[in-house]
Design a protein around this motif. Structure first.
Motif, PDB file in Angstrom:
ATOM      1  N   PHE A 156       0.810  -1.132   0.124  1.00 38.79           N
ATOM      2  CA  PHE A 156      -0.071   0.060   0.046  1.00 38.79           C
ATOM      3  C   PHE A 156       0.864   1.277  -0.015  1.00 38.79           C
ATOM      4  CE2 PHE A 156       0.628  -1.602   4.215  1.00 38.79           C
ATOM      5  CZ  PHE A 156       1.186  -0.328   5.164  1.00 38.79           C
ATOM      6  N   PHE A 157       0.278   2.368  -0.492  1.00 40.04           N
ATOM      7  CA  PHE A 157       1.101   3.586  -0.609  1.00 40.04           C
ATOM      8  C   PHE A 157       1.295   4.028   0.837  1.00 40.04           C
ATOM      9  CE2 PHE A 157       0.787   8.342  -0.030  1.00 40.04           C
ATOM     10  CZ  PHE A 157       1.864   8.519  -0.802  1.00 40.04           C
ATOM     11  N   TYR A 158       2.467   4.680   1.173  1.00 37.74           N
ATOM     12  CA  TYR A 158       2.828   5.179   2.328  1.00 37.74           C
ATOM     13  C   TYR A 158       3.256   6.705   2.452  1.00 37.74           C
ATOM     14  CZ  TYR A 158       4.000   4.716   7.278  1.00 37.74           C
ATOM     15  OH  TYR A 158       4.189   4.797   8.706  1.00 37.74           O
ATOM     16  N   SER A 159       4.307   7.021   1.239  1.00 34.04           N
ATOM     17  CA  SER A 159       4.870   8.298   1.425  1.00 34.04           C
ATOM     18  C   SER A 159       5.274   8.945  -0.124  1.00 34.04           C
ATOM     19  CB  SER A 159       5.513   8.898   2.513  1.00 34.04           C
ATOM     20  OG  SER A 159       6.676   8.267   2.795  1.00 34.04           O
ATOM     21  N   TYR A 168       7.314   5.776  -1.401  1.00 34.94           N
ATOM     22  CA  TYR A 168       7.442   4.724  -0.213  1.00 34.94           C
ATOM     23  C   TYR A 168       6.377   3.844  -0.411  1.00 34.94           C
ATOM     24  CZ  TYR A 168      12.196   5.899   1.112  1.00 34.94           C
ATOM     25  OH  TYR A 168      13.786   6.156   0.963  1.00 34.94           O
ATOM     26  N   VAL A 169       6.257   2.740  -0.359  1.00 32.39           N
ATOM     27  CA  VAL A 169       5.007   1.654   0.220  1.00 32.39           C
ATOM     28  C   VAL A 169       5.275   0.866   1.118  1.00 32.39           C
ATOM     29  CG1 VAL A 169       4.436   1.762  -2.367  1.00 32.39           C
ATOM     30  CG2 VAL A 169       5.986  -0.098  -1.813  1.00 32.39           C
ATOM     31  N   GLY A 170       4.202   0.513   1.819  1.00 32.60           N
ATOM     32  CA  GLY A 170       4.381  -0.438   2.731  1.00 32.60           C
ATOM     33  C   GLY A 170       3.977  -1.755   2.414  1.00 32.60           C
ATOM     34  N   GLN A 171       4.449  -2.742   3.168  1.00 32.31           N
ATOM     35  CA  GLN A 171       3.820  -4.112   3.150  1.00 32.31           C
ATOM     36  C   GLN A 171       3.441  -4.669   4.486  1.00 32.31           C
ATOM     37  OE1 GLN A 171       6.557  -6.430   0.801  1.00 32.31           O
ATOM     38  NE2 GLN A 171       5.885  -5.903  -1.091  1.00 32.31           N
ATOM     39  N   GLN A 212      12.866  15.845   3.224  1.00 32.81           N
ATOM     40  CA  GLN A 212      12.987  15.296   1.658  1.00 32.81           C
ATOM     41  C   GLN A 212      12.204  14.096   1.639  1.00 32.81           C
ATOM     42  OE1 GLN A 212      14.550  17.107  -0.489  1.00 32.81           O
ATOM     43  NE2 GLN A 212      14.946  18.687   1.148  1.00 32.81           N
ATOM     44  N   GLY A 213      11.415  13.751   2.648  1.00 31.14           N
ATOM     45  CA  GLY A 213      10.712  12.435   2.166  1.00 31.14           C
ATOM     46  C   GLY A 213      11.367  11.226   2.224  1.00 31.14           C
ATOM     47  N   PHE A 252       6.454   9.825  24.132  1.00 33.35           N
ATOM     48  CA  PHE A 252       6.210  10.676  23.169  1.00 33.35           C
ATOM     49  C   PHE A 252       5.986  10.243  21.772  1.00 33.35           C
ATOM     50  CE2 PHE A 252      11.038  11.011  22.734  1.00 33.35           C
ATOM     51  CZ  PHE A 252      11.175  10.811  21.550  1.00 33.35           C
ATOM     52  N   VAL A 253       5.305  10.827  20.979  1.00 34.83           N
ATOM     53  CA  VAL A 253       4.814  10.564  19.482  1.00 34.83           C
ATOM     54  C   VAL A 253       5.634  11.486  18.545  1.00 34.83           C
ATOM     55  CG1 VAL A 253       2.891  10.123  18.000  1.00 34.83           C
ATOM     56  CG2 VAL A 253       2.617   9.636  20.305  1.00 34.83           C
ATOM     57  N   PRO A 254       6.495  10.669  17.871  1.00 33.57           N
ATOM     58  CA  PRO A 254       7.102  11.584  16.616  1.00 33.57           C
ATOM     59  C   PRO A 254       6.071  12.112  15.894  1.00 33.57           C
ATOM     60  CG  PRO A 254       8.189   9.391  16.818  1.00 33.57           C
ATOM     61  CD  PRO A 254       6.714   9.262  17.587  1.00 33.57           C
ATOM     62  N   TYR A 255       6.278  13.621  15.410  1.00 35.24           N
ATOM     63  CA  TYR A 255       5.252  14.222  14.737  1.00 35.24           C
ATOM     64  C   TYR A 255       5.807  14.656  13.023  1.00 35.24           C
ATOM     65  CZ  TYR A 255       0.459  15.329  16.156  1.00 35.24           C
ATOM     66  OH  TYR A 255      -0.900  15.179  16.269  1.00 35.24           O
ATOM     67  N   PHE A 256       7.118  15.312  13.346  1.00 36.71           N
ATOM     68  CA  PHE A 256       7.454  15.898  12.228  1.00 36.71           C
ATOM     69  C   PHE A 256       8.936  16.465  12.343  1.00 36.71           C
ATOM     70  CE2 PHE A 256       8.065  20.361  10.041  1.00 36.71           C
ATOM     71  CZ  PHE A 256       7.616  20.056   9.021  1.00 36.71           C
ATOM     72  N   LEU A 257       9.650  16.189  11.106  1.00 43.18           N
ATOM     73  CA  LEU A 257      11.035  16.564  10.932  1.00 43.18           C
ATOM     74  C   LEU A 257      11.206  17.750  10.303  1.00 43.18           C
ATOM     75  CD1 LEU A 257      12.356  12.977  10.559  1.00 43.18           C
ATOM     76  CD2 LEU A 257      13.381  14.398  12.147  1.00 43.18           C
TER      77      LEU A 257
END
Length: 668
Positions: A156-159, A168-171, A212-213, A252-257
């Motif tokens: 499936f699509f990821y980012s 990037y896709v995930g499995q 940059q993704g 904590f939950v990582p949110y953003f770079l």
């Protein structure tokens, strides 16, 4: 920050483009009572996204009486073009890969969960409709393809990746249910189909990409322990930042770079509310002062950015809002709000804009989502379309957040929707309990179920009982092991508050909900028979022990082993409590009229919950209506079933609480 009490509700015109792509936009709502079908129709405009360069907008729109298609419009010329469609499937989701290419997957809105034989697949195409390529299989029985570069169906699509044809896709391995599985991340070229797997630090459940993704942060799970890892760009190896108990810990939950490599996380840091902080990757610690902290609410939202800088933060209090750190964006938000004063106006910016346009998604409690382009240079709005053009906001009902005290003094937030034009006193009321239960019911927006009930003259009260998230640790923690106990009291106290305010007729209150809300409906009828005249529930839990014992549920073994014993109840240590708070064990105590509905293909709350309870309650209660949709899962996917269910609810409520008690033929 409270939401604005919005004035001058605006009816948005349908976009001419939609007439080109999908025929007439939809009939105007008549002055008479809106039909059931109008509330539960499929959206006319499903989604809209700006291209990274801001020169195009892509949208999902259905053909007239047909499948959903993908269209692209040039924002300057307003020329629309359908670039992708299937003969026997909808396009379900899409993403811009870059300004020249998109990816999308498939589905079918007319097929229920139990009838599905295909997955979503994944496809790529240029914005002009050329260079089409299948990237992922759809057939659930087909593990591999004769074409080497087509990936298996469980991909499936990821980012996306900046300035690249790659994504990037995930499995997730498809075998078995009830076990948390790692997300395998692959880098996939959308033109060649070639892919390469990314190294992961453990059983990875979430990935976070950098500016940059590229994957830079991974969250892993080992039993009940959650860890956050950072991929150091210099060392090119994963290092652990933190480890904590995923169910009861305080991590904590990582949110953003950010563009400078800064990591932003959501955390409580010893306080009651979650806020947004910067994490210092050199010191390996969270900065002492939060970047965004909300009075009375946990932080929940998203970072807004372009390819140059961090622009702002989108968040929810009692309604959605955006804090802009960029003065130009703040001025633009104000200009849009002045043009659309009656709605929440979410602005989305292009990654590297080459035009002055931004996308605006506009909605309110009475207005379904509508999409606009805003020209920042000319200060003008252009309507793209309304997701539900048949809904007349003038016929909808306003929603407000209220607060009341539970019997032990805990303050309970709730949303109250008053029927449009029905007066303010002594009205029939539905107490609608959200599922989860460890979620938030949602912010101020248009809700089809709530608006349908209100259109029929019912007050709707949606309590954020203890255990609900979004209102601080104390509020969440107070709900542990309180199914059928204090959580239930919070719901009843809300109904009694509405009676004391003169809003609700004490003889005409019905309790309702789905999933956990279904459980609370049944327990409400058991614990407070003097308060609730009737109840209706769908896909509801009827016994906590069944959640442990039914092996074909999709509840993970990790949650059953580590989460449920703490949050809900331990099957051995709390056996007496689980029996006392079981609707199934106490079914004979329910004497009020009851409507039950279940999906035959539900893996979250398998239908055995409903069938066992139905048999038990019907032994002593003749006024029970049973509905089964064999092809449905955990909730209603098909329009026909939504229309059928809510039509039955309308008749049920009309019979039980639709008339003043003095003229009702039902017994108290």
């Amino acid at each position: 920050m409270p939401f604005r009490r919005l004035q001058g509700i605006r009816r948005f015109p349908a976009l001419f483009m939609l007439c080109l792509l999908c025929g007439a936009a939809g009939a105007q709502a008549a002055a008479s009572l809106p039909s059931v079908e109008s509330f539960f129709a499929y959206p006319t405009l499903v989604n809209a996204q700006l291209s990274p360069d801001g020169r195009y907008v892509a949208m999902l729109v259905p053909a007239k009486d047909g499948y959903v298609r993908l269209g692209v419009m040039d924002v300057a010329t307003r020329a629309p073009k359908v670039i992708a469609s299937f003969d026997a499937a909808d396009i379900s989701q899409f993403h811009w890969v870059n300004s020249d290419r998109l990816v999308f997957d498939a589905g079918d809105r007319t097929i229920g969960l139990g009838e599905q034989t295909q997955a979503g697949g994944l496809y790529a195409i240029n914005r002009d409709g050329t260079d089409f390529r299948q990237l992922v299989l759809r057939d659930l029985q087909q593990q591999s393809s004769s074409v080497r570069s087509v990936l298996p169906w469980y991909t499936f699509f990821y980012s996306t990746i900046r300035n690249s044809d790659d994504i990037y896709v995930g499995q997730v391995d498809p075998g078995g249910i009830g076990k948390v599985k790692p997300i395998h991340l692959l880098r996939l070229n959308t033109r060649t189909g070639r892919s390469a797997i990314v190294d992961r630090p453990g059983l990875t459940t979430r990935w976070l990409m950098d500016w940059q993704g590229e994957p830079r942060v991974a969250t892993t799970l080992d039993g009940d322990m959650e860890s956050v890892f950072y991929l150091d760009p210099e060392q090119k190896s994963w290092r652990k930042l933190i480890e904590f108990n995923t169910f009861t810990g305080h991590g904590f939950v990582p949110y953003f770079l950010g563009p400078d490599g800064s990591l932003y996380v959501s955390s409580r840091q010893g306080t009651d509310k979650t806020s947004l902080y910067r994490y210092d990757l050199v010191k390996n610690s969270v900065d002492p002062q939060p970047l965004v902290s909300l009075q009375g609410y946990d932080f929940s939202g998203a970072i807004v950015s372009n390819d140059k800088k961090f622009l702002g933060v989108r968040f929810e209090t009692d309604a959605e809002d955006t804090k802009w750190f960029d003065p130009e964006m703040q001025a633009m938000q104000q200009a849009v709000n002045d043009l659309l004063p009656s709605t929440v106006n979410r602005i989305t910016v292009a990654g590297h804009a080459q035009t002055p346009y931004v996308l605006v998604r506009s909605y309110s409690d009475v207005q379904p989502a509508a999409y606009f382009l805003y020209d920042g240079k000319e200060k003008k709005l252009t309507a793209l379309g309304n997701s539900m053009p048949q809904i007349n906001p003038q016929q909808m009902s306003g929603k407000d957040m209220v607060h009341y005290k539970a019997r032990d003094g805990l303050e309970i937030p709730a949303y109250l929707t008053m029927p449009n034009g029905a007066g303010k006193k002594n009205l029939p009321m539905v107490v609608l309990v959200h599922g989860g239960p460890y979620v938030r019911d949602g912010a101020w927006n248009w809700n089809r179920e709530v608006q349908f009930l209100a259109s029929r003259g019912y007050v709707v009260l949606e309590p954020e009982f203890r255990g609900s998230t979004g209102f601080g640790w104390k509020h969440f923690r107070a709900g542990w092991k309180q199914w059928g106990l204090a959580m239930q009291d919070d719901v009843a106290d809300g109904a009694r508050w509405a009676i004391a305010q003169g809003i609700a007729d004490p003889k005409r209150i019905c309790i309702a909900g789905a999933s956990y809300g279904g459980y609370a409906t049944l327990m409400g009828l058991i614990r407070d028979p003097d308060l609730y005249r009737c109840g209706f529930e769908w896909v509801g839990v009827t016994d906590i022990n069944l959640m442990y014992n039914v092996s074909w549920s999709d509840i993970s073994s990790e949650y059953l082993k580590y989460g449920m014993p703490v949050l809900v109840g331990d099957q051995q240590k709390d056996a007496a409590q689980l029996k006392a708070t079981s609707p199934l064990e106490n079914a004979a105590r329910i004497k009020q009229p009851l409507l039950l509905a279940y999906g035959g293909s539900d893996k979250r709350v398998p239908i055995i919950h409903g069938s066992k309870f139905r048999d038990a309650v019907k032994a002593t209660n003749p006024d029970v209506e049973w509905i089964e949709y064999p092809e449905e899962g955990h909730g209603w996917h098909l329009q026909k079933n939504n229309v059928d269910f809510w039509s039955r609810v309308e008749k049920f409520l009309g019979r039980e609480i639709g008339k003043p008690a003095s003229t009702s033929t039902s017994a108290d």
